[in-house]
Enzyme design. Structure first.
Site, PDB file in Angstrom:
ATOM      1  CB  SER A 240      -0.834   0.059   1.370  1.00 35.08           C
ATOM      2  OG  SER A 240      -1.702   1.336   1.410  1.00 35.08           O
TER       3      SER A 240
ATOM      4  CE1 TYR B 217      -4.415  -1.516   4.712  1.00 36.04           C
ATOM      5  CE2 TYR B 217      -3.186   0.289   4.335  1.00 36.04           C
ATOM      6  CZ  TYR B 217      -3.945  -0.604   3.944  1.00 36.04           C
ATOM      7  OH  TYR B 217      -4.125  -0.916   2.321  1.00 36.04           O
TER       8      TYR B 217
ATOM      9  CB  ALA C  95       3.076  -1.871  11.037  1.00 31.94           C
ATOM     10  CB  SER C  96       0.074  -5.290   8.070  1.00 33.82           C
ATOM     11  OG  SER C  96      -0.703  -4.207   7.382  1.00 33.82           O
TER      12      SER C  96
HETATM   13  N1  LIG Z   1      -8.219   0.779  -2.590  1.00 33.28           N
HETATM   14  C1  LIG Z   1      -7.089   1.231  -2.298  1.00 33.28           C
HETATM   15  O1  LIG Z   1      -6.812   2.481  -2.614  1.00 33.28           O
HETATM   16  C2  LIG Z   1      -6.008   0.376  -1.599  1.00 33.28           C
HETATM   17  C3  LIG Z   1      -4.731   1.211  -1.306  1.00 33.28           C
HETATM   18  C4  LIG Z   1      -3.565   0.583  -1.042  1.00 33.28           C
HETATM   19  C5  LIG Z   1      -3.714  -0.820  -0.821  1.00 33.28           C
HETATM   20  N2  LIG Z   1      -4.785  -1.581  -0.998  1.00 33.28           N
HETATM   21  C6  LIG Z   1      -4.833  -3.057  -0.848  1.00 33.28           C
HETATM   22  O2  LIG Z   1      -5.194  -3.623  -2.050  1.00 33.28           O
HETATM   23  C7  LIG Z   1      -6.092  -4.715  -1.474  1.00 33.28           C
HETATM   24  C8  LIG Z   1      -7.285  -4.736  -2.238  1.00 33.28           C
HETATM   25  O3  LIG Z   1      -8.214  -3.508  -1.593  1.00 33.28           O
HETATM   26  P1  LIG Z   1      -9.499  -3.052  -1.980  1.00 33.28           P
HETATM   27  O4  LIG Z   1      -9.698  -1.622  -1.930  1.00 33.28           O
HETATM   28  O5  LIG Z   1      -9.882  -3.901  -3.107  1.00 33.28           O
HETATM   29  O6  LIG Z   1     -10.457  -3.734  -0.714  1.00 33.28           O
HETATM   30  P2  LIG Z   1     -11.920  -4.091  -0.387  1.00 33.28           P
HETATM   31  O7  LIG Z   1     -12.114  -3.797   1.190  1.00 33.28           O
HETATM   32  O8  LIG Z   1     -12.855  -3.426  -1.411  1.00 33.28           O
HETATM   33  O9  LIG Z   1     -11.789  -5.548  -0.661  1.00 33.28           O
HETATM   34  C9  LIG Z   1     -10.927  -6.692  -0.041  1.00 33.28           C
HETATM   35  C10 LIG Z   1     -11.473  -8.063  -0.314  1.00 33.28           C
HETATM   36  O10 LIG Z   1     -10.558  -8.974   0.616  1.00 33.28           O
HETATM   37  C11 LIG Z   1     -11.598  -9.777   1.370  1.00 33.28           C
HETATM   38  N3  LIG Z   1     -11.028 -10.322   2.597  1.00 33.28           N
HETATM   39  C12 LIG Z   1     -10.978  -9.314   3.756  1.00 33.28           C
HETATM   40  N4  LIG Z   1     -10.291 -10.080   4.836  1.00 33.28           N
HETATM   41  C13 LIG Z   1     -10.146 -11.418   4.343  1.00 33.28           C
HETATM   42  C14 LIG Z   1      -9.660 -12.478   4.620  1.00 33.28           C
HETATM   43  N5  LIG Z   1      -9.339 -12.471   6.030  1.00 33.28           N
HETATM   44  N6  LIG Z   1      -9.363 -13.523   4.011  1.00 33.28           N
HETATM   45  C15 LIG Z   1     -10.032 -13.711   2.547  1.00 33.28           C
HETATM   46  N7  LIG Z   1     -10.579 -12.394   2.226  1.00 33.28           N
HETATM   47  C16 LIG Z   1     -10.475 -11.432   2.957  1.00 33.28           C
HETATM   48  C17 LIG Z   1     -12.994  -9.023   1.628  1.00 33.28           C
HETATM   49  O11 LIG Z   1     -14.018  -9.755   1.853  1.00 33.28           O
HETATM   50  C18 LIG Z   1     -13.070  -8.118   0.157  1.00 33.28           C
HETATM   51  O12 LIG Z   1     -13.587  -9.033  -0.785  1.00 33.28           O
HETATM   52  C19 LIG Z   1      -5.855  -4.904  -0.041  1.00 33.28           C
HETATM   53  O13 LIG Z   1      -4.691  -5.582   0.314  1.00 33.28           O
HETATM   54  C20 LIG Z   1      -5.721  -3.356   0.205  1.00 33.28           C
HETATM   55  O14 LIG Z   1      -5.026  -3.287   1.601  1.00 33.28           O
HETATM   56  C21 LIG Z   1      -5.885  -0.762  -1.482  1.00 33.28           C
END
Ligand SMILES: NC(=O)c1ccc[n+]([C@@H]2O[C@H](COP(=O)([O-])OP(=O)(O)OC[C@H]3O[C@@H](n4cnc5c(N)ncnc54)[C@H](O)[C@@H]3O)[C@@H](O)[C@H]2O)c1
Length: 257
Positions: free
Chosen positions: A141, A154, A156-157
């Protein structure tokens, strides 16, 4: 460009919505057989209901739980005998000052975002090593580099994911397996809905391209990292952020328009 993805087996976590949903669809469009993992079958309803590509295997598992991950990867291997591409996309976000954060909250964020990546990598690696080919692509991220207030667990992870990925890239390079990260900025998904509503224009003003990213913007970068064309890229991280804070004051360029 032929990405060379036809017939490959891809496992995508967090595939029920947002970036993971877009990644699963793009891989399917390129001819991959896709194992789509999310917390429940219900969470995968939109993907399953709209799937119009080749083979799809929906999987319900919590990436933080190593036995559930083992079981899910076992299902993929029973079905297709291989896993070529792993996209560790599942993640959760939490905004809370450290002074208010409960231990269980810290543990859960780290367990999903960091240990989940460890669990999935560990489960697929024996098959990838045997095949002498693999692509592991992990969601970090922008917060790993410049975090937002309240995102200590978040950030840190996600910084942990960057370091983990570099170590693993070194470890599995001899098996022709690459390990890379994607670094989304502010992509329009449910995860960022609150921040976009609350900060709106001030967040947009940090972007050189001054528009919210779409999940497909990230998915296309992931496709590239999964492809044959990216075979000499490992231990790297690719930012997909619309040029977030590429300069200190990206908003100023818009003032003369
Ligand atoms: N959207 C952004 O701007 C953004 C920015 C930086 C990083 N990210 C990273 O990208 C990835 C996707 O983000 P997103 O925006 O699509 O998120 P989102 O919240 O829209 O979707 C996340 C999906 O992961 C699933 N999920 C959550 N915990 C889970 C678990 N323990 N086991 C299995 N599935 C699980 C949820 O049910 C969901 O379908 C994430 O790792 C997020 O941290 C996103």
């Amino acid at each position: 460009m032929d990405l060379g993805l036809e017939g490959k087996v891809a496992l995508v976590t967090g595939a029920g919505r947002g970036i993971g949903l877009a990644v699963a669809r793009e891989l399917g469009r390129e001819g991959c057989r896709v194992a789509a993992l999310d917390l429940s079958r219900g969470a995968l309803g939109e993907l399953v209901g709209s799937w119009s590509y080749g083979e799809l295997l929906p999987l319900a598992a919590d990436v933080a739980d190593s036995s559930q991950v083992e079981g899910a990867v076992g299902n993929v291997l029973d079905r297709w005998s291989r896993v070529d591409i792993l996209v560790n996309n599942a993640g959760i976000y939490l905004v809370k000052p450290l002074s208010e954060m409960r231990e269980e909250e810290w543990d859960r964020v780290v367990a999903v975002n960091l240990k989940g990546v460890f669990n999935c990598c560990r489960s697929v690696l024996p098959a990838m090593k045997k095949a002498r080919w693999g692509r592991i692509i992990n969601a970090s991220s922008f917060a790993a580099k410049i975090p937002a207030l309240g995102a200590c667990a978040y950030a840190a992870s996600k910084a942990g994911v960057l370091a983990f990925s570099r170590v693993l890239a070194g470890e599995v390079g001899p098996y022709n397996i690459t390990v890379n990260c994607y670094i989304p900025g502010t992509i329009a998904t449910e995860m960022t809905a609150g921040a976009r509503a609350e900060w709106g224009d001030s967040l947009l003003g940090t972007l050189a391209l001054r528009r919210w990213g779409e999940p497909e913007d990230v998915a296309r970068a992931v496709l590239f990292l999964a492809s044959e064309a990216a075979g000499y890229i490992t231990g790297a991280s690719l930012e997909i952020s619309g040029g977030k804070l590429v300069v200190q004051n990206p908003w100023a360029a818009y003032e003369d328009l």
